[in-house]
Design an enzyme around this catalytic site. Structure first.
Site, short mmCIF file in Angstrom:
data_model
loop_
_atom_site.label_atom_id
_atom_site.label_comp_id
_atom_site.label_asym_id
_atom_site.label_seq_id
_atom_site.Cartn_x
_atom_site.Cartn_y
_atom_site.Cartn_z
N ASP A 188 45.77 31.00 45.28
CA ASP A 188 45.10 30.09 44.36
C ASP A 188 46.07 29.28 43.48
OD1 ASP A 188 43.20 28.79 42.88
OD2 ASP A 188 42.29 30.56 42.01
N HIS A 213 36.41 33.03 45.19
CA HIS A 213 36.17 33.88 44.01
C HIS A 213 34.90 34.72 44.17
CE1 HIS A 213 39.51 31.83 42.23
NE2 HIS A 213 38.87 30.67 42.16
#
Ligand code: ZN
Length: 445
Positions: free
Chosen positions: A314, A263
């Protein structure tokens, strides 16, 4: 020994026409450009992409958290739904759901996955008799699908910064350092022959500085960590240490090319430039980050500073390699109200993002990427007859695939020289999907 022939191939040196590729024992043994067609004839060849960040089991809850549970519904309320879902999963369930996610990854152009694997304990929070029981489920899903695996066993010991006690919903994740070392060794024994073993301290919420220092020497492979996904996490990190998560890691953890910071959404300009200079990879997951309302990564500044990126699916809310690349650029356009923001000098947006994610993704997963002699034959073929690709050549093929193709643009995928996607479908898609449907139906019943 097999021979593949493509109209057009994206090599490390750029686009080449009429290319014959020889493959033996899963590796590329020859590349001849301007060659007469022979062997299996295909359209346009791209190197397979690496998916740097996956939680395979979360594919099974995709679509289950799209109601507003409370007025301020956010990442943290999504996490509660996720904890309730994983409460009941058996190793067989994990294998079935993860196999479905991996089949979808291959069909969309990923040939390698980094599994950030944290579901280690049984439903009561006890270690399985074999500590690598669930790692074995991941390995089985990788072998069944044929995708290349970098397993990243997750160290998770605390519920928040400063060594706070874990919550009951986290009991399936937990280890101490010694138990984790045993888990890592047991996981190594379960891996497919060509898999890579890394390590993943979950986040600075879940690991203390002492534990971080203790677990890093357990492997030589990649190190992945969630960092700066949420503003609340950044604020809590400052309250704990006086520093922001990425800043803390850069100051205290010798972040280098072994590292992938997943991220890295919330960066100051200073953190952005320092992360770029560290040679670590920022693991961007724009589809999930949009789904969870995480925020927008400062991609313009980071790429201009020479920063390395990979893309990850993810939560696997929607498995789509092109969608991840598209999401990086579209988020910048929406934020800055301009177009073509990430195109490097002399290249299109699609080519810039594809090259960056291909190279950075391979680095982050500890594998060799790219179509070159001696490399694994991990090749994705676009269908030259797909309407979205009509009239396109070279970089515009990538742009059309990423921005304009909907589905069906990927015709075939080879992994380690084995053709496992043909006419857009994985060879085991029907069987894997049948088991997946049964698994999810009984979990949700
Ligand atoms: Zn994650």
């Amino acid at each position: 020994m097999q021979t593949l022939w493509f109209e057009s191939v994206l090599l490390g040196t750029g686009w080449a026409k009429s290319v014959r590729i020889g493959v033996a024992d899963g590796r590329i043994t020859s590349i001849e450009t301007g060659a007469q067609p022979s062997g299996e004839r295909q359209g346009i060849a791209l190197p397979g992409l690496s998916n740097v960040h996956s939680h395979g089991f979360q594919r099974g809850m995709a679509g289950l958290s799209e109601r507003r549970g409370r007025p301020d519904d956010d990442f943290w309320s999504w996490r509660e739904v996720m904890y309730r879902f994983l409460d009941r999963l058996t190793p067989e369930d994990i294998a079935a759901i993860t196999a479905q996610a991996y089949v979808e990854m291959l069909e969309t152009g990923f040939t390698h996955v980094g599994e950030f694997h944290y579901l280690h304990n049984d439903v009561d929070g006890r270690r399985y008799a074999d500590p690598a029981e669930t790692a074995g489920a991941i390995a089985a899903a990788a072998e069944e699908s044929g995708i290349g695996l970098t397993l990243l066993p997750v160290f998770y010991a605390h519920g928040d910064f400063g060594g706070a006690p874990p919550a009951p919903g986290q009991r399936r994740f937990l280890s101490d350092v010694d138990g984790f070392a045993r888990l890592v060794e047991a996981s190594r024994a379960r891996l497919p022959a060509d898999a890579v073993l890394g390590i993943a301290p979950h986040s600075l919420r879940a690991v203390t500085p002492e534990e971080l220092a203790a677990i890093i020497p357990l492997v030589n492979g990649p190190i992945h960590i969630h960092a700066a996904e949420q503003t609340k996490e950044v604020e809590a990190c400052i309250a704990w240490s006086g520093a922001r998560p990425v800043e803390w890691l850069l100051d205290n953890a010798a972040v280098d090319a072994r590292w992938c910071l997943i991220h890295s959404t919330h960066l100051t300009n200073g953190e952005c430039d320092r992360l770029a200079a560290s040679k670590a990879v920022a693991g961007l997951c724009p589809v999930t980050e949009a789904n969870l309302g995480d925020g927008i990564f400062p991609a313009i500044r980071y790429l201009e500073a020479g920063g390395r990126i990979g893309v990850g699916t993810d939560s696997n809310i929607l498995v789509d390699a092109a969608g991840e690349l598209r999401g990086i650029e579209y988020s910048q356009r929406l934020a800055h109200r301009r177009r073509a923001l990430l195109a490097r000098e002399g290249a299109s947006v699609g080519r810039t993002l594809f090259d960056a994610a291909q190279a950075g993704g391979a680095q982050a997963l500890g594998v060799t990427g790219g179509i070159a002699i001696g490399h694994p034959a991990d090749i994705v073929a676009l269908d030259a007859n797909h309407p979205a690709l009509a009239g396109m050549a070279d970089d515009t093929l990538l742009d059309a695939w990423i921005f304009a193709a909907r589905h069906g643009a990927i015709d075939a995928v080879w992994r380690g020289g084995r053709k496992i996607v043909t006419e857009g479908r994985h060879i085991a898609a029907a069987a894997v999907a049948a088991r997946y449907r049964q698994t999810v139906a009984s979990l949700l019943a």
